[in-house]
Design a protein around this motif. Structure first.
Motif, PDB file in Angstrom:
ATOM      1  N   THR A   1       2.750   1.439  -3.873  1.00 28.68           N
ATOM      2  CA  THR A   1       1.736   2.112  -4.784  1.00 28.68           C
ATOM      3  C   THR A   1       0.986   3.240  -4.296  1.00 28.68           C
ATOM      4  OG1 THR A   1       0.068   0.412  -4.204  1.00 28.68           O
ATOM      5  CG2 THR A   1       1.921  -0.167  -5.920  1.00 28.68           C
TER       6      THR A   1
ATOM      7  N   LYS B   1      -7.064   1.854 -15.268  1.00 25.50           N
ATOM      8  CA  LYS B   1      -6.253   0.645 -15.347  1.00 25.50           C
ATOM      9  C   LYS B   1      -6.251  -0.253 -16.485  1.00 25.50           C
ATOM     10  CE  LYS B   1      -6.134   0.418 -10.365  1.00 25.50           C
ATOM     11  NZ  LYS B   1      -6.594  -0.609  -9.237  1.00 25.50           N
TER      12      LYS B   1
ATOM     13  N   SER C   1      -5.739  -7.031  -8.922  1.00 26.66           N
ATOM     14  CA  SER C   1      -6.614  -5.720  -9.523  1.00 26.66           C
ATOM     15  C   SER C   1      -5.453  -4.563  -9.362  1.00 26.66           C
ATOM     16  CB  SER C   1      -7.798  -5.617  -8.635  1.00 26.66           C
ATOM     17  OG  SER C   1      -7.549  -5.302  -7.262  1.00 26.66           O
ATOM     18  N   GLN C   2      -4.571  -5.038  -8.695  1.00 27.99           N
ATOM     19  CA  GLN C   2      -3.293  -3.777  -8.288  1.00 27.99           C
ATOM     20  C   GLN C   2      -2.195  -3.862  -8.918  1.00 27.99           C
ATOM     21  OE1 GLN C   2      -4.364  -1.159  -6.217  1.00 27.99           O
ATOM     22  NE2 GLN C   2      -6.191  -2.160  -6.057  1.00 27.99           N
TER      23      GLN C   2
ATOM     24  N   LYS D   1       0.758  -1.461  -0.008  1.00 22.77           N
ATOM     25  CA  LYS D   1       0.004   0.008   0.030  1.00 22.77           C
ATOM     26  C   LYS D   1       0.816   1.431   0.011  1.00 22.77           C
ATOM     27  CE  LYS D   1      -4.080  -2.085   2.097  1.00 22.77           C
ATOM     28  NZ  LYS D   1      -4.305  -2.931   0.846  1.00 22.77           N
TER      29      LYS D   1
ATOM     30  N   GLU E   1      -2.726   4.919  -4.693  1.00 22.34           N
ATOM     31  CA  GLU E   1      -3.746   4.478  -4.980  1.00 22.34           C
ATOM     32  C   GLU E   1      -4.394   6.029  -5.842  1.00 22.34           C
ATOM     33  OE1 GLU E   1      -6.857   2.196  -5.278  1.00 22.34           O
ATOM     34  OE2 GLU E   1      -5.197   1.730  -4.025  1.00 22.34           O
TER      35      GLU E   1
END
Length: 151
Positions: free
Chosen positions: A41, A48, A117-118, A38, A43
């Motif tokens: 990266t 994406k 998803s990240q 977290k 947010e």
């Protein structure tokens, strides 16, 4: 049994401060496992894209869909001169690589990696060096993004 393990000797040697330090090191280590992705990266609410590469060459790129229904997206790629087809499944802003041909990827490890998803998450199929990643779309720089120009 405690004497066999030597724990009674360790308890005599360790002070309360030593035990506190050990517990703190363990807690900090465990918290970094959760916090590091977290922190690394950012947010962003930017769009994406899912990027599929084989042997470090981009094979396919597609926008990551936020649909509630399961979307099935097929893409073609080549491996050792032969053409194959892969399938990406997307739902709720997550993507998954469907099971590849057993001839080129005998074990379904890539399928078992689940949904991503990240940007710090990846799906890998080692026999064919295929990697599926999520990338944030970079906006092109416009004049509004420039604060000052010097000459």
């Amino acid at each position: 049994m405690i004497k066999k393990l030597g724990l009674d000797k360790v308890n005599k040697i360790m002070t309360v401060a030593d035990r506190v330090v050990v517990v703190l090191v363990i807690l900090i280590s465990l918290s970094m496992i959760v916090l590091t992705p977290k922190v690394i990266t950012k947010e962003v609410d930017a769009a994406k894209e899912v990027v599929v590469t084989t042997d470090n060459e981009e094979v396919y790129r597609h926008e990551l869909l936020e649909t509630e229904e399961l979307e099935r997206i097929e893409f073609d790629f080549s491996f050792e001169g032969e053409q194959y087809q892969g399938v990406l499944k997307m739902k709720d802003g997550e993507v998954r690589l469907d099971r590849l041909n057993k001839e080129i990827s005998p074990l379904p490890i890539h399928h078992d990696m689940g949904w991503i998803s990240q940007p710090y998450q990846i799906i890998v199929s080692m026999p064919i060096k295929m990697v599926v990643t999520v990338e944030a779309v970079q906006e092109t720089e416009t004049e509004q993004d420039i604060d000052v120009m010097t000459f």
